[in-house]
Design a protein around this motif. Structure first.
Motif, PDB file in Angstrom:
ATOM      1  N   ARG A   1       4.413  -5.333 -11.368  1.00  0.00           N
ATOM      2  CA  ARG A   1       3.637  -4.979 -10.185  1.00  0.00           C
ATOM      3  C   ARG A   1       2.292  -4.450 -10.640  1.00  0.00           C
ATOM      4  NH1 ARG A   1       7.666  -1.982  -6.004  1.00  0.00           N
ATOM      5  NH2 ARG A   1       8.871  -3.809  -5.453  1.00  0.00           N
ATOM      6  N   GLN A   2       1.278  -5.037 -10.062  1.00  0.00           N
ATOM      7  CA  GLN A   2      -0.045  -4.566 -10.407  1.00  0.00           C
ATOM      8  C   GLN A   2      -0.599  -3.832  -9.198  1.00  0.00           C
ATOM      9  OE1 GLN A   2      -2.526  -7.673 -11.734  1.00  0.00           O
ATOM     10  NE2 GLN A   2      -3.822  -6.305 -12.914  1.00  0.00           N
ATOM     11  N   TYR A   3      -0.784  -2.555  -9.351  1.00  0.00           N
ATOM     12  CA  TYR A   3      -1.230  -1.774  -8.207  1.00  0.00           C
ATOM     13  C   TYR A   3      -2.733  -1.887  -8.046  1.00  0.00           C
ATOM     14  CZ  TYR A   3       3.334   0.246  -7.584  1.00  0.00           C
ATOM     15  OH  TYR A   3       4.655   0.409  -7.320  1.00  0.00           O
ATOM     16  N   VAL A   4      -3.181  -2.162  -6.827  1.00  0.00           N
ATOM     17  CA  VAL A   4      -4.616  -2.224  -6.593  1.00  0.00           C
ATOM     18  C   VAL A   4      -5.092  -1.080  -5.708  1.00  0.00           C
ATOM     19  CG1 VAL A   4      -5.059  -4.652  -7.020  1.00  0.00           C
ATOM     20  CG2 VAL A   4      -4.115  -3.966  -4.840  1.00  0.00           C
ATOM     21  N   VAL A   5      -4.159  -0.465  -5.011  1.00  0.00           N
ATOM     22  CA  VAL A   5      -4.503   0.725  -4.241  1.00  0.00           C
ATOM     23  C   VAL A   5      -3.456   1.791  -4.554  1.00  0.00           C
ATOM     24  CG1 VAL A   5      -4.793   1.708  -1.941  1.00  0.00           C
ATOM     25  CG2 VAL A   5      -5.517  -0.631  -2.371  1.00  0.00           C
ATOM     26  N   HIS A   6      -3.926   2.985  -4.884  1.00  0.00           N
ATOM     27  CA  HIS A   6      -2.989   4.047  -5.234  1.00  0.00           C
ATOM     28  C   HIS A   6      -3.012   5.153  -4.191  1.00  0.00           C
ATOM     29  CE1 HIS A   6      -2.999   2.332  -9.301  1.00  0.00           C
ATOM     30  NE2 HIS A   6      -4.300   2.231  -9.132  1.00  0.00           N
ATOM     31  N   HIS A   7      -1.871   5.389  -3.601  1.00  0.00           N
ATOM     32  CA  HIS A   7      -1.649   6.560  -2.754  1.00  0.00           C
ATOM     33  C   HIS A   7      -2.794   6.859  -1.802  1.00  0.00           C
ATOM     34  CE1 HIS A   7       1.675   7.165  -5.427  1.00  0.00           C
ATOM     35  NE2 HIS A   7       0.853   7.142  -6.449  1.00  0.00           N
ATOM     36  N   ALA A   8      -3.120   5.895  -0.986  1.00  0.00           N
ATOM     37  CA  ALA A   8      -4.150   6.148   0.021  1.00  0.00           C
ATOM     38  C   ALA A   8      -3.535   6.969   1.135  1.00  0.00           C
ATOM     39  CB  ALA A   8      -4.678   4.832   0.569  1.00  0.00           C
ATOM     40  N   ASP A   9      -4.293   7.901   1.643  1.00  0.00           N
ATOM     41  CA  ASP A   9      -3.772   8.797   2.645  1.00  0.00           C
ATOM     42  C   ASP A   9      -4.910   9.192   3.591  1.00  0.00           C
ATOM     43  OD1 ASP A   9      -1.001  10.473   2.694  1.00  0.00           O
ATOM     44  OD2 ASP A   9      -2.640  11.528   3.698  1.00  0.00           O
ATOM     45  N   PHE A  10      -4.897   8.646   4.761  1.00  0.00           N
ATOM     46  CA  PHE A  10      -5.947   9.004   5.721  1.00  0.00           C
ATOM     47  C   PHE A  10      -5.521   8.603   7.124  1.00  0.00           C
ATOM     48  CE2 PHE A  10      -7.495   4.718   6.495  1.00  0.00           C
ATOM     49  CZ  PHE A  10      -7.102   4.050   5.350  1.00  0.00           C
ATOM     50  N   GLU A  11      -6.317   8.977   8.100  1.00  0.00           N
ATOM     51  CA  GLU A  11      -6.057   8.518   9.451  1.00  0.00           C
ATOM     52  C   GLU A  11      -7.377   8.205  10.136  1.00  0.00           C
ATOM     53  OE1 GLU A  11      -6.636  12.062   8.425  1.00  0.00           O
ATOM     54  OE2 GLU A  11      -4.455  11.934   8.688  1.00  0.00           O
TER      55      GLU A  11
ATOM     56  N   LEU B   1      -6.732  -2.912   0.680  1.00  0.00           N
ATOM     57  CA  LEU B   1      -6.360  -1.844   1.593  1.00  0.00           C
ATOM     58  C   LEU B   1      -6.457  -2.327   3.034  1.00  0.00           C
ATOM     59  CD1 LEU B   1      -5.605   1.100   2.031  1.00  0.00           C
ATOM     60  CD2 LEU B   1      -8.016   1.686   1.970  1.00  0.00           C
ATOM     61  N   SER B   2      -7.571  -3.003   3.353  1.00  0.00           N
ATOM     62  CA  SER B   2      -7.742  -3.431   4.735  1.00  0.00           C
ATOM     63  C   SER B   2      -6.720  -4.497   5.097  1.00  0.00           C
ATOM     64  CB  SER B   2      -9.166  -3.940   4.962  1.00  0.00           C
ATOM     65  OG  SER B   2      -9.419  -5.050   4.156  1.00  0.00           O
ATOM     66  N   LYS B   3      -6.398  -5.366   4.155  1.00  0.00           N
ATOM     67  CA  LYS B   3      -5.379  -6.387   4.424  1.00  0.00           C
ATOM     68  C   LYS B   3      -4.045  -5.740   4.701  1.00  0.00           C
ATOM     69  CE  LYS B   3      -6.643 -10.652   2.055  1.00  0.00           C
ATOM     70  NZ  LYS B   3      -6.306 -11.462   0.877  1.00  0.00           N
ATOM     71  N   ALA B   4      -3.721  -4.741   3.918  1.00  0.00           N
ATOM     72  CA  ALA B   4      -2.449  -4.060   4.112  1.00  0.00           C
ATOM     73  C   ALA B   4      -2.404  -3.421   5.488  1.00  0.00           C
ATOM     74  CB  ALA B   4      -2.255  -3.015   3.022  1.00  0.00           C
ATOM     75  N   ILE B   5      -3.507  -2.820   5.858  1.00  0.00           N
ATOM     76  CA  ILE B   5      -3.559  -2.162   7.164  1.00  0.00           C
ATOM     77  C   ILE B   5      -3.360  -3.172   8.281  1.00  0.00           C
ATOM     78  CG2 ILE B   5      -5.121  -0.997   8.775  1.00  0.00           C
ATOM     79  CD1 ILE B   5      -6.266   0.446   6.325  1.00  0.00           C
ATOM     80  N   LEU B   6      -3.936  -4.359   8.098  1.00  0.00           N
ATOM     81  CA  LEU B   6      -3.838  -5.376   9.135  1.00  0.00           C
ATOM     82  C   LEU B   6      -2.530  -6.156   9.057  1.00  0.00           C
ATOM     83  CD1 LEU B   6      -7.466  -6.648   8.968  1.00  0.00           C
ATOM     84  CD2 LEU B   6      -6.416  -5.459  10.853  1.00  0.00           C
ATOM     85  N   GLY B   7      -1.687  -5.783   8.126  1.00  0.00           N
ATOM     86  CA  GLY B   7      -0.399  -6.455   8.046  1.00  0.00           C
ATOM     87  C   GLY B   7      -0.465  -7.820   7.398  1.00  0.00           C
TER      88      GLY B   7
END
Lengths: 585, 268
Positions: free
Chosen positions: A363-373, A393-399
């Motif tokens: 697993r290659q992590y590209v975003v680490h422990h993002a935390d916001f609202e 990050l934005s892709k993950a947020i958009l599913g």
């Protein structure tokens, strides 16, 4: 030394350069600024003798010292040019990716200039190339020499390009948007490098850019071009601080700068309910909640400081319903997993036993422990260089990416996205009206309660078209008939027509010209106000973010380094990287 | 007739439309009416050279070659159209599914098409015909099967190209269903590419059908067919060259006309 005298260049019947006169002295950097289609690149290419054969010089001439390089009515004298190209004048192009031959080692490509123009032997040539590599700041010169272009980063490639351009100490360097394709911090290094070369070698430089900040920093004199004409020419200070022509003024004002941004920010703060002002909005939207709150301290504190400062904590207390909560989110990529199967979230590979056998579970992590609202009506800026994980990050947020750990909680329906490139984000085979109605149809198909009649959808589409500032006649047009700015408007309309409450805007203005950029930014601000829209605004341009966003998130290498109110981050950056970003733009 | 976008005369399209139009007109007409009966023999007019009575002359049984060419051309065009229609439809369906979804379906379908591509197409049609027997619908079935892989490949590569386009991603984000994305969002955008391959496929189908008839595994006598006429004419090349020339040149005419037509459309 170089004199361009009333030069006009025409393709067929259309003149793209009209009576342009420029002159350049040794050791001078002349900036040519203008929007796309203003003829600045054609001017430079004609000067270099690189313009396509279909272009005709219809008037004027180009002089190098006293030699006439190109004259009206005559075709390009290739033999004459060959003597000058490379040795006396050279060019640095915009795209370091495409201007180097991907099948040859970088060293060999740079050598070629020397092979053609000098009588040095192999060993001397190699020495000279390495020396030049070091001069342009490529520390590991030996390695770069033996590398293929794809093994180097964008900045290194551009340095190699510059090395190629300066290796024979030409008297003229034409740089056509040399930093546009690079990240901000790299951009800065390249600009410094060009300036250093200019100082040391005293060569003249024609610096073509659409970035006025950059032109101001590096150029001695600046020429502003519009529609093929030079509108204004003068020293950089004159042109930018006291522009004479209306167009120059417009251009300078359109540039998002921190000065303008601050004004804009205050202006929006002054209005009730506008993005950036939890105080006012809260008064409007949630009076009851305000009264119910146990302490009024936070509110009064904010009233004093005029809204800046500790917004996050008070915000949390005041606005109990964030549109988006991201908790301890990590995004990773797994080797060998691709495309739709991954996006559907189904592990199809399990069915394919051979693959399972050979699968590496890395697993290659590209975003680490993002935390916001993200809160309703708020713009959250996301800043960082390419490859820092913004897009993941934005892709993950958009599913669109299911390889995540942590939690994403949406309180909005179907968040939408506005893409960077207006030319690829609209389906070219459909009409604007159809495109605007499609989200409604899709929503109706998914949820029968949202289904609308044809007439209703059409009305909604017309309404949305009007709200993004476009006339009704565009309803039946296709995307190909629209300009970049108009397309981006349609793109925004399409994202907003279902009133999603939250959108991700991925560099929505960076592909646009400055004046269009300003218009689109205004539009987004206006719509945010009207629709109480939360927005994750991704950009590499820190000034754009400053103009647009209430809070800023700074990302680097997958980590969120800093998150805070825009004003706060800009005046008191905590992370070193943020400081670097700020002083570089 | 037709002007290109840049205002220049589109010679390809004009020539193509005229040639194809004439071929289509005569071919379709040939189903309903021909100057002479295509089967009526006449011992008196054996090997009559081209004349006003018989524009292309007569054959070894005294049948009017022009009438037979008309009928044969009609049959060829009909068969080719159906072949392209069915294999094109199958190509779109399979290409869309494999290109867009990838994964196991893609793997399986593509390996099958690879296998099909591994055999010479004429051999493959021979095998299928020998399994199914001769006859027009079997010609269509066998040619249709042989033509599917090329369409699948073209459609698939286009779907792969477009499935990650920004506007398709947006459509997914809107919650548009997969089949709507496939056939309403993506399909219209690949038509320009697909159209060209259909045109080429059509030409290939005409040639393949003629070839099969020539080998005797295509359209069966007494129905006229261009390929069969060519093979019949072989023995009389020296005594009655028009017998071979008429169907041969007709094939060239149809294929060339269609090539020019598709080229003209591409350049428009």
């Amino acid at each position: 030394m170089i004199k361009i005298d009333e030069l006009s260049v025409a393709f067929g019947e259309t003149e793209v350069v009209k009576k342009v006169s420029l002159d350049l002295r040794d050791g001078e950097i002349l900036g040519v600024v203008g929007e796309s289609g203003s003829g600045k690149s054609v001017t430079a290419l004609t000067l270099m003798g690189l313009v396509a054969d279909t272009a005709r010089v219809t008037s004027g001439r180009i002089l190098f010292d006293d030699v006439v390089l190109r004259e009206a009515g005559k075709s390009c004298d290739k033999a004459l040019y060959r003597k000058y190209q490379g040795s006396e004048m050279s060019m640095v192009f915009q795209e370091p990716q495409t201007s180097l031959n991907p099948t040859q080692k970088v060293g060999r490509q740079v050598e070629e200039v020397l092979l053609l123009h000098t009588k040095l032997d192999r060993e001397e040539i190699r020495e000279k190339v390495l020396e030049t590599f070091r001069a342009v700041g490529l520390q590991d010169a030996e390695r770069v020499y033996a590398s293929y272009p794809h093994q180097l980063s964008g900045g290194m490639r551009q340095r190699a390009m510059i090395a190629m351009a300066i290796i024979l100490h030409p008297r003229l360097i034409v740089a056509d948007e040399p930093t546009t394709a690079l990240d901000v911090t790299i951009q800065n290094q390249i600009v410094e490098l060009l300036r250093k070369i200019n100082k040391e070698q005293n060569n003249a430089m024609l610096f073509i850019t659409h970035d006025l900040h950059l032109a101001r920093r590096i150029c001695h004199r600046v020429a502003v071009m519009k529609d093929g004409c030079v509108v204004e020419i003068g020293t950089a200070e004159e042109v930018f601080d006291h522009p004479k022509e209306a167009y120059t003024k417009r251009l300078v004002e359109a540039v998002p700068s921190r000065v303008h941004g601050r004004e804009g920010f205050r202006r929006t703060v002054g209005k009730p309910g506008v993005s950036g002002d939890p105080d006012d909005r809260e008064r409007k939207a949630g009076d009851v909640e305000n009264r119910e709150r146990k302490t009024g301290e936070a509110g009064s504190q904010e009233a004093e400081t005029g809204n800046a400062g500790n917004g996050e904590t008070t915000g949390t207390a005041r606005r109990p319903e964030p549109v988006l909560q991201v908790r301890d989110l990590s995004v990773y990529y797994q080797d060998g997993n691709q495309a739709i199967a991954e996006e559907d979230g189904k592990d199809r590979e399990k069915k394919f036993s051979l693959r399972v056998l050979f699968r590496r579970n890395q697993r290659q992590y590209v975003v680490h422990h993002a935390d916001f609202e993200s809160w309703p009506g708020e713009s959250l800026g996301l800043v960082g260089e390419s490859g820092c994980g913004k897009t993941s990050l934005s892709k993950a947020i958009l599913g669109m990416n299911h390889h995540i750990e942590g939690k994403i909680v949406h309180h909005s329906v179907r968040p939408q996205m506005v893409f960077q490139d207006p030319y690829s984000s609209l389906n070219p085979s459909k009409t604007i009206g159809w495109l605007l109605q499609e989200p409604l149809r899709a929503a109706g198909a998914l949820d029968k309660s949202l289904a609308m009649t044809k007439a209703d959808m059409e009305t909604a589409a017309y309404d949305m078209l009007r709200r993004v500032g476009m006339e009704e006649q565009y309803f039946h047009r296709k995307p190909s008939e629209l300009s970049g700015g108009q397309r981006q408007r349609v793109s925004i309309a399409q994202a907003l027509i279902t009133n999603p409450g939250f959108i991700v805007a991925d560099e929505p203005v960076s592909a646009l010209d400055v004046t269009i950029q300003a218009q689109i930014m205004e539009l987004i601000l206006k719509l945010q106000e009207e629709m109480r829209l939360a927005c994750l605004f991704i950009s590499h341009d820190i000034n754009v973010v400053y103009r647009m966003c209430d809070r800023i998130m700074v990302m680097k290498e997958g980590q969120i380094l800093e998150i805070g109110e825009t004003e706060e981050v800009f005046s008191h950056p905590k992370a070193d990287y943020t400081k670097l970003l700020l002083c570089n733009s | 007739m037709k002007k290109a976008k840049n205002g220049k005369w589109n010679k390809y399209l004009t020539a193509g439309v005229i040639m194809t139009g004439l071929a289509l007109f005569l071919g379709v007409l040939g189903f309903f009416w021909t100057p002479y009966s295509t089967t009526a023999m006449s011992a008196a007019e054996k090997f009559a050279p081209p004349s006003l009575r018989h524009p292309f002359g007569t054959d070894n049984f005294g049948r009017d070659i022009f009438s037979r060419v008309m009928q044969g051309m009609g049959t060829s065009i009909l068969i080719s159209t159906l072949v392209v229609f069915f294999s094109g439809a199958a190509g779109i369906l399979l290409g869309a599914l494999t290109g867009y979804f990838g994964g196991l379906v893609d793997e399986v379908v593509m390996r099958i098409t690879d296998a099909l591509n591994g055999f010479p197409s004429i051999l493959l049609t021979l095998v299928i015909i020998s399994l199914l027997g001769t006859g027009m619908q079997n010609v269509i079935i066998s040619l249709g099967l042989v033509f599917v892989p090329s369409f699948v490949r073209i459609v698939r590569s286009e779907f792969i190209r477009l499935r990650d386009a920004d506007y398709i991603r947006r459509a997914r984000m809107m919650g548009v269903g997969n089949f709507r994305i496939l056939f309403i969002h993506i399909l219209p955008n690949i038509f320009s590419v697909f159209w060209v391959s259909v045109m080429i496929g059509f030409n290939n189908a005409i040639l393949a059908e003629s070839g099969m008839s020539y080998l005797g595994i295509g359209v069966q006598p007494p129905d006229a067919s261009l390929g069969k006429m060519l093979s019949d004419a072989q023995g009389y090349l020296q005594t009655a060259p028009w017998y071979a020339l008429a169907p041969g040149l007709t094939i060239v005419w149809v294929v060339l006309g269609f090539s020019l037509f598709s080229e003209g459309i591409r350049r428009r």
